[in-house]
Motif scaffolding. Structure first.
Motif, PDB file in Angstrom:
ATOM      1  N   LYS A 144       0.830  -1.210   0.000  1.00  0.00           N
ATOM      2  CA  LYS A 144       0.000   0.000   0.000  1.00  0.00           C
ATOM      3  C   LYS A 144       0.861   1.256   0.000  1.00  0.00           C
ATOM      4  CE  LYS A 144      -4.005  -2.095   2.189  1.00  0.00           C
ATOM      5  NZ  LYS A 144      -4.833  -2.166   3.393  1.00  0.00           N
ATOM      6  N   GLU A 145       1.952   1.243   0.753  1.00  0.00           N
ATOM      7  CA  GLU A 145       2.842   2.402   0.814  1.00  0.00           C
ATOM      8  C   GLU A 145       3.507   2.672  -0.529  1.00  0.00           C
ATOM      9  OE1 GLU A 145       5.500   1.556   4.057  1.00  0.00           O
ATOM     10  OE2 GLU A 145       3.889   1.726   5.531  1.00  0.00           O
ATOM     11  N   SER A 146       3.590   1.661  -1.380  1.00  0.00           N
ATOM     12  CA  SER A 146       4.215   1.832  -2.694  1.00  0.00           C
ATOM     13  C   SER A 146       3.294   2.564  -3.666  1.00  0.00           C
ATOM     14  CB  SER A 146       4.591   0.466  -3.283  1.00  0.00           C
ATOM     15  OG  SER A 146       3.432  -0.206  -3.760  1.00  0.00           O
ATOM     16  N   GLY A 147       2.059   2.781  -3.257  1.00  0.00           N
ATOM     17  CA  GLY A 147       1.106   3.464  -4.124  1.00  0.00           C
ATOM     18  C   GLY A 147       0.148   2.523  -4.829  1.00  0.00           C
ATOM     19  N   THR A 148       0.297   1.237  -4.594  1.00  0.00           N
ATOM     20  CA  THR A 148      -0.605   0.253  -5.195  1.00  0.00           C
ATOM     21  C   THR A 148      -2.000   0.438  -4.615  1.00  0.00           C
ATOM     22  OG1 THR A 148       1.207  -1.302  -5.467  1.00  0.00           O
ATOM     23  CG2 THR A 148      -1.024  -2.217  -5.522  1.00  0.00           C
ATOM     24  N   LYS A 149      -2.989   0.441  -5.462  1.00  0.00           N
ATOM     25  CA  LYS A 149      -4.376   0.625  -5.041  1.00  0.00           C
ATOM     26  C   LYS A 149      -5.067  -0.725  -4.869  1.00  0.00           C
ATOM     27  CE  LYS A 149      -4.279   5.114  -5.716  1.00  0.00           C
ATOM     28  NZ  LYS A 149      -3.800   5.909  -4.670  1.00  0.00           N
ATOM     29  N   GLU A 150      -5.939  -0.795  -3.869  1.00  0.00           N
ATOM     30  CA  GLU A 150      -6.781  -1.970  -3.680  1.00  0.00           C
ATOM     31  C   GLU A 150      -8.058  -1.765  -4.486  1.00  0.00           C
ATOM     32  OE1 GLU A 150      -7.444  -4.165   0.231  1.00  0.00           O
ATOM     33  OE2 GLU A 150      -6.596  -2.252   0.850  1.00  0.00           O
ATOM     34  N   ILE A 151      -8.514  -2.821  -5.120  1.00  0.00           N
ATOM     35  CA  ILE A 151      -9.780  -2.737  -5.842  1.00  0.00           C
ATOM     36  C   ILE A 151     -10.666  -3.897  -5.406  1.00  0.00           C
ATOM     37  CG2 ILE A 151      -8.820  -1.545  -7.855  1.00  0.00           C
ATOM     38  CD1 ILE A 151      -8.861  -4.264  -9.311  1.00  0.00           C
ATOM     39  N   ASP A 152     -11.957  -3.668  -5.468  1.00  0.00           N
ATOM     40  CA  ASP A 152     -12.917  -4.728  -5.174  1.00  0.00           C
ATOM     41  C   ASP A 152     -13.316  -5.381  -6.484  1.00  0.00           C
ATOM     42  OD1 ASP A 152     -13.078  -4.309  -2.371  1.00  0.00           O
ATOM     43  OD2 ASP A 152     -14.385  -2.574  -2.712  1.00  0.00           O
TER      44      ASP A 152
END
Length: 56
Positions: free
Chosen positions: A17-25
């Protein structure tokens, strides 16, 4: 043992998450298709392993 595993998983997710990766549903249909396409990484007990996301 479970607590250690949960902590490692949590730490890894924090790094992601800190790397900028987004979570998606994802919809249940997409999740089912991913499971079907990645069935070779599922073991007999039904436990999920980390899997490479196939192109759908």
């Amino acid at each position: 043992m479970r607590e250690q595993c949960d902590k490692r998983a949590s730490d890894l997710l924090s790094i992601i998450k800190e790397s900028g990766t987004k979570e998606i549903d994802l919809s249940q249909d997409v999740l089912n298709e991913m499971k079907n396409q990645s069935s070779s990484v599922y073991n007999k007990s039904g436990m999920r392993c980390l899997m490479r996301i196939p192109k759908i």
